[in-house]
Structures are given as C-alpha cells and as structure tokens.
Design a protein around this motif. Structure first.
Motif, PDB file in Angstrom:
ATOM      1  N   UNK A   1      54.850  40.694  50.426  1.00 16.95           N
ATOM      2  CA  UNK A   1      54.223  40.395  51.674  1.00 16.95           C
ATOM      3  C   UNK A   1      52.900  40.545  51.322  1.00 16.95           C
ATOM      4  N   UNK A   2      52.409  39.836  50.358  1.00 18.55           N
ATOM      5  CA  UNK A   2      51.018  40.061  49.658  1.00 18.55           C
ATOM      6  C   UNK A   2      50.199  38.912  50.217  1.00 18.55           C
ATOM      7  N   UNK A   3      49.079  39.122  50.622  1.00 22.58           N
ATOM      8  CA  UNK A   3      48.320  38.228  50.913  1.00 22.58           C
ATOM      9  C   UNK A   3      47.503  37.810  49.801  1.00 22.58           C
ATOM     10  N   UNK A   4      47.627  36.522  49.342  1.00 22.92           N
ATOM     11  CA  UNK A   4      46.953  36.026  48.040  1.00 22.92           C
ATOM     12  C   UNK A   4      45.861  34.989  48.214  1.00 22.92           C
ATOM     13  N   UNK A   5      44.805  35.203  47.435  1.00 23.34           N
ATOM     14  CA  UNK A   5      43.621  34.440  47.735  1.00 23.34           C
ATOM     15  C   UNK A   5      42.831  33.948  46.389  1.00 23.34           C
ATOM     16  N   UNK A   6      43.221  32.483  46.065  1.00 19.92           N
ATOM     17  CA  UNK A   6      42.201  32.190  44.886  1.00 19.92           C
ATOM     18  C   UNK A   6      40.976  32.182  45.278  1.00 19.92           C
ATOM     19  N   UNK A   7      40.014  32.778  44.553  1.00 19.58           N
ATOM     20  CA  UNK A   7      38.646  32.629  44.791  1.00 19.58           C
ATOM     21  C   UNK A   7      37.628  31.828  44.056  1.00 19.58           C
ATOM     22  N   UNK A   8      38.316  30.916  43.094  1.00 19.68           N
ATOM     23  CA  UNK A   8      37.444  30.163  42.239  1.00 19.68           C
ATOM     24  C   UNK A   8      37.995  28.771  41.800  1.00 19.68           C
ATOM     25  N   UNK A   9      38.774  28.168  42.853  1.00 21.06           N
ATOM     26  CA  UNK A   9      39.219  26.767  42.671  1.00 21.06           C
ATOM     27  C   UNK A   9      40.444  26.723  41.621  1.00 21.06           C
ATOM     28  N   UNK A  10      41.265  27.804  41.383  1.00 17.78           N
ATOM     29  CA  UNK A  10      42.217  27.485  40.256  1.00 17.78           C
ATOM     30  C   UNK A  10      43.725  27.506  41.226  1.00 17.78           C
ATOM     31  N   UNK A  11      44.546  28.696  41.102  1.00 15.86           N
ATOM     32  CA  UNK A  11      45.888  28.374  41.596  1.00 15.86           C
ATOM     33  C   UNK A  11      46.154  29.697  42.422  1.00 15.86           C
ATOM     34  N   UNK A  12      46.990  29.748  43.327  1.00 17.67           N
ATOM     35  CA  UNK A  12      47.593  30.660  44.087  1.00 17.67           C
ATOM     36  C   UNK A  12      49.100  30.494  44.480  1.00 17.67           C
ATOM     37  N   UNK A  13      50.005  31.291  44.481  1.00 19.26           N
ATOM     38  CA  UNK A  13      51.380  31.115  44.847  1.00 19.26           C
ATOM     39  C   UNK A  13      51.844  32.350  45.301  1.00 19.26           C
ATOM     40  N   UNK A  14      52.912  32.437  46.291  1.00 24.81           N
ATOM     41  CA  UNK A  14      53.328  33.511  46.963  1.00 24.81           C
ATOM     42  C   UNK A  14      54.193  34.631  46.019  1.00 24.81           C
ATOM     43  N   UNK A  15      54.719  34.039  44.916  1.00 29.11           N
ATOM     44  CA  UNK A  15      55.242  35.019  43.827  1.00 29.11           C
ATOM     45  C   UNK A  15      54.451  34.920  42.620  1.00 29.11           C
ATOM     46  N   UNK A  16      54.053  33.767  42.108  1.00 25.36           N
ATOM     47  CA  UNK A  16      53.557  33.394  40.972  1.00 25.36           C
ATOM     48  C   UNK A  16      52.326  32.598  41.105  1.00 25.36           C
ATOM     49  N   UNK A  17      51.066  32.905  40.562  1.00 25.34           N
ATOM     50  CA  UNK A  17      49.853  32.023  40.903  1.00 25.34           C
ATOM     51  C   UNK A  17      49.873  30.707  40.180  1.00 25.34           C
ATOM     52  N   UNK A  18      50.395  30.902  38.795  1.00 21.53           N
ATOM     53  CA  UNK A  18      50.261  29.752  37.834  1.00 21.53           C
ATOM     54  C   UNK A  18      51.411  29.707  36.806  1.00 21.53           C
ATOM     55  N   UNK A  19      52.125  28.797  36.536  1.00 22.93           N
ATOM     56  CA  UNK A  19      53.089  28.776  35.504  1.00 22.93           C
ATOM     57  C   UNK A  19      52.518  27.943  34.550  1.00 22.93           C
ATOM     58  N   UNK A  20      52.409  28.877  33.527  1.00 17.99           N
ATOM     59  CA  UNK A  20      51.704  28.033  32.151  1.00 17.99           C
ATOM     60  C   UNK A  20      50.196  28.039  32.132  1.00 17.99           C
ATOM     61  N   UNK A  21      49.741  27.926  31.086  1.00 20.27           N
ATOM     62  CA  UNK A  21      48.131  27.865  30.946  1.00 20.27           C
ATOM     63  C   UNK A  21      47.706  28.026  29.344  1.00 20.27           C
ATOM     64  N   UNK A  22      46.551  27.631  29.087  1.00 16.80           N
ATOM     65  CA  UNK A  22      45.813  27.516  27.758  1.00 16.80           C
ATOM     66  C   UNK A  22      46.781  27.136  26.831  1.00 16.80           C
ATOM     67  N   UNK A  23      47.413  25.922  27.019  1.00 14.84           N
ATOM     68  CA  UNK A  23      48.344  25.444  25.836  1.00 14.84           C
ATOM     69  C   UNK A  23      49.995  26.036  25.857  1.00 14.84           C
TER      70      UNK A  23
END
Length: 186
Positions: free
Chosen positions: A104-126
């Motif tokens: 029940x977390x309010x999630x906010x991406x503040x710099x044009x990347x990723x936001x998700x209810x459970x996980x913001x991003x799957x995978x990154x930087x190779x």
C-alpha cells in the motif's frame, strides 16, 4: 541496513511491524530497509515508510535486490526515486518471488525512469531481473515521469521470468509516459 558483500540473508520478522522508517538519500544512493538485499524476507510489516533517493533506486524493503524470496510481508507509506517500487527499486541480476504479501505504498518516479507497485524496474545496467508474484495485492498510487506499471516495469528486454498469479492491482492512480496495468516495457 547495509549487508556485507554478496551475503545471502534470512530475515524473519517474526510477525513484527516496524513503523515510521524514513531516509532521504543524496546522490544515487539506494534506499530502503536494506541498501541491497539477497536472500529471504518473511513475516514482516513496514508501516508508514518514507524513503527517497533522487538518482538512486528505492523501495520499502530494499533499493536493489538480487535473488530473493519475500513471504507474508507488507509495506505502507511512500517511496520516491529514479527506479522506485513498493517493495524494491530494482531486481538486479536475479529473480524475486513475492508470495502472500501486499503493498500500500505510494510510489513516485521523480526523474523519468521507472515506477511499479511491487518493483520499480526488472533488470538494469547490463543485468537481467525477474519477478514471480503470487497471492499479492497492490493499492498505492503509482506515478512516473517515465514508465509506470501496477506490478513492475521491465527494462528494455532485460527481464527474466515475469509471472503474476492471483495478484490484484487496486491502485487509484497509475500515471506515466508509458503505462501498463501489470508489467510494462518501455
């Protein structure tokens, strides 16, 4: 909490609840209960968290997670950052399984990347990241300048297995430049 190296940890909250955790990171620091996590979290509630990291990744339980299992956990509050989620900011080089849990977390991406209810991003930087969610629900608002998803945002073909079984998304607001109810790939 910063754990040493690549240690795999079992963190059993024994059905305790931690309230009012807050941390604002400067720069690109990962934020959450744990900086980076690898292992198992179970039987733990986080109430009224307030974590933020403008350039870093942010989630109630950890900024970055590698291989992990989360069972019978919940989180409420607010997270904001570059790649930001209700539980984890980024699944980095592994798969996370979340079962019998809710955000029940309010999630906010503040710099044009990723936001998700459970996980913001799957995978990154190779690296590649995956998520298996079972018997969960998401009910916080999800707002992104970039990619937003009810469960998790996928990072440009860097996702491993992504499955949701018996997951309810109850968010009032899911808003971003690219929006998907469950998993979203930009």
């Amino acid at each position: 909490i910063q754990l040493p190296g690549q240690s795999s940890v079992i963190f059993d909250g024994q059905n305790h609840i931690i309230t009012d955790l807050a941390y604002t990171a400067s720069g690109s620091t990962d934020t959450g209960l744990f900086y980076c996590f690898n292992g198992e979290i179970k039987n733990l509630g986080l109430v009224d968290v307030n974590f933020s990291s403008y350039w870093g990744v942010c989630g109630a339980f950890a900024g970055t997670v590698k291989n992990a299992t989360v069972t019978n956990c919940f989180a409420t509050g607010t997270t904001s950052g570059g790649a930001v989620g209700g539980f984890f900011g980024t699944v980095y080089d592994g798969t996370v399984t979340i079962t019998d849990s809710y955000s029940q977390v309010n999630v906010k991406d503040v710099n044009n990347h990723f936001a998700g209810g459970l996980v913001g991003r799957l995978g990154g930087n190779g690296t590649r990241g995956g998520l298996i969610a079972k018997n969960c629900y998401v009910s916080g608002n999800i707002i992104a300048l970039g990619t937003a998803a009810g469960i998790a945002s996928l990072n440009q073909n860097k996702a491993l297995e992504c499955t949701a079984e018996n997951v309810v998304i109850w968010s009032k607001v899911i808003n971003g430049s690219s929006v998907q109810l469950s998993f979203n790939q930009p």
